[in-house]
Design an enzyme around this catalytic site. Structure first.
Site, mmCIF file in Angstrom:
data_model
loop_
_atom_site.group_PDB
_atom_site.id
_atom_site.type_symbol
_atom_site.label_atom_id
_atom_site.label_comp_id
_atom_site.label_asym_id
_atom_site.label_seq_id
_atom_site.Cartn_x
_atom_site.Cartn_y
_atom_site.Cartn_z
ATOM 1 N N ASP A 183 0.870 -1.191 0.000
ATOM 2 C CA ASP A 183 0.000 0.000 0.000
ATOM 3 C C ASP A 183 0.900 1.232 0.000
ATOM 4 O OD1 ASP A 183 -2.365 1.592 0.329
ATOM 5 O OD2 ASP A 183 -1.887 1.790 2.438
ATOM 6 N N SER A 184 0.271 2.380 -0.210
ATOM 7 C CA SER A 184 1.012 3.644 -0.124
ATOM 8 C C SER A 184 1.513 3.897 1.296
ATOM 9 C CB SER A 184 0.096 4.789 -0.546
ATOM 10 O OG SER A 184 -1.068 4.791 0.264
ATOM 11 N N CYS A 203 -3.729 -1.075 -2.070
ATOM 12 C CA CYS A 203 -4.049 0.331 -2.328
ATOM 13 C C CYS A 203 -4.956 0.454 -3.555
ATOM 14 C CB CYS A 203 -2.737 1.070 -2.573
ATOM 15 S SG CYS A 203 -2.934 2.795 -2.933
ATOM 16 N N GLU A 212 -6.631 9.718 9.174
ATOM 17 C CA GLU A 212 -5.276 9.598 9.744
ATOM 18 C C GLU A 212 -5.107 10.490 10.960
ATOM 19 O OE1 GLU A 212 -2.175 9.648 6.844
ATOM 20 O OE2 GLU A 212 -2.811 7.655 6.176
ATOM 21 N N CYS A 241 -11.222 2.966 -1.192
ATOM 22 C CA CYS A 241 -9.965 3.444 -0.600
ATOM 23 C C CYS A 241 -9.671 2.634 0.659
ATOM 24 C CB CYS A 241 -10.107 4.923 -0.247
ATOM 25 S SG CYS A 241 -8.689 5.606 0.602
ATOM 26 N N HIS A 301 -8.603 3.402 3.467
ATOM 27 C CA HIS A 301 -8.925 4.002 4.770
ATOM 28 C C HIS A 301 -10.407 3.955 5.135
ATOM 29 C CE1 HIS A 301 -4.937 5.498 4.144
ATOM 30 N NE2 HIS A 301 -4.960 6.325 5.173
HETATM 31 N N1 DGL Z 1 -4.055 3.792 -0.095
HETATM 32 C C1 DGL Z 1 -4.720 4.847 -0.840
HETATM 33 C C2 DGL Z 1 -5.914 4.233 -1.590
HETATM 34 O O1 DGL Z 1 -6.457 3.205 -1.222
HETATM 35 C C3 DGL Z 1 -5.188 5.972 0.058
HETATM 36 C C4 DGL Z 1 -4.056 6.773 0.695
HETATM 37 C C5 DGL Z 1 -3.201 7.496 -0.301
HETATM 38 O O2 DGL Z 1 -3.692 8.403 -1.012
HETATM 39 O O3 DGL Z 1 -2.033 7.156 -0.397
HETATM 40 O O4 DGL Z 1 -6.334 4.788 -2.577
#
Ligand code: DGL
Length: 269
Positions: free
Chosen positions: A11-12, A74, A154, A186, A188
């Site tokens: 993931d990011s 992600c 976050e 997403c 989150h």
């Molecule tokens: N992990 C990213 C997503 O699911 C969200 C957080 C980011 O923008 O890095 O799109």
């Protein structure tokens, strides 16, 4: 292939731990090798070309460390870098978070009026729109970028007056008036699933199903690993490892919030 190898998840940043949580719940015998690209987050506003470069590096790291499958946790990376990862991984199965949520949405939306929320890059890629229409050309898809939700979560501002107002500001888009499901596109958003559900329960006369892509991907991984005979039958060998490309005390706290337990983060760049 050795079925005791871990499942690589990337993931990011830390948000992909929502997917790890769902995988741990459904597949308790599976080890996870996690990589969070915290040095480069957020991915949500970055260009596809840049994200493909990051995905290339991470995929090589996962393969060199040893994994039996790769999950792109992600949504943004799944939207723009799936082919990059597949081309490098070759015969290692690669899962993106988009397809399972799309299939789930079509299954549980009687009118096929489906809302999608995600980062700007995910929404601008139209990956959900295209995937939904590929399977159901008569579906009505309403996409909306909701970029404030990631920093809000976050910051720990879920279940907060502020989150209720921001969710309302986004979800009151008139396009969402007649939807019968909404995909949380997403990593989150599972953390605000109940608040989004509450919003629609209060405002819409018809039931709106809120689709959590972390649950959808976990059950897809379970299905495919079963078919490929790659499930780990030996519960003694479970060993999770978590890597990030930048490490600050803040990431440790966020990790606990997403996974629901303490995590030991290793730095790797
Ligand atoms: N992990 C990213 C997503 O699911 C969200 C957080 C980011 O923008 O890095 O799109």
């Amino acid at each position: 292939m050795n079925s005791q190898l871990p499942i690589g998840v990337f993931d990011s940043g830390i948000g992909g731990l929502t997917i790890v949580k769902a995988l741990n719940a459904l597949l308790p015998n599976e080890s996870i090798l996690y990589f969070g690209d915290t040095a480069h987050l957020p991915y949500g506003d970055k260009s596809p070309e840049l994200l493909q470069g990051y995905a290339d590096t991470i995929t090589h790291f996962l393969l060199e460390t040893g994994v039996k499958a790769i999950v792109i946790a992600c949504n943004t990376a799944s939207a723009v870098a799936l082919n990059t990862v597949k081309n490098i991984a070759r015969d290692i199965p690669v899962f993106d978070v988009i397809q399972p949520a799309v299939k789930n949405a079509l299954l549980i939306s009687p009118m096929k009026r489906i809302g999608v929320i995600g980062t700007r890059t995910t929404i601008q890629s139209h990956v959900y729109l295209k995937s939904l229409l590929d399977l159901a050309p008569d579906a009505l898809v309403i996409e909306k970028a909701t970029p404030l939700l990631v920093p809000m979560i976050e910051e720990g501002w879920n279940h907060h007056q502020i989150s209720i107002e921001i969710i309302e500001a986004y979800m009151s888009d008139t396009g969402f008036n007649h939807i019968d499901s909404v995909i949380l596109g997403c990593t989150h958003y599972p953390l605000i699933r109940s608040e989004i559900q509450n919003y629609f329960d209060k405002t819409n006369t018809r039931k709106v199903e809120v689709i959590d892509s972390s649950l959808a991907i976990a059950s897809e991984v379970q299905k495919q690993l079963t078919v490929l005979n790659l499930l780990n039958r030996n519960s003694d060998s479970v060993n999770h490892k978590f890597f990030v490309s930048d490490l600050t005390p803040g990431f440790k706290d966020t990790a606990k919030m997403f996974l629901g337990r303490e995590v030991f983060l290793n730095k790797h760049n």
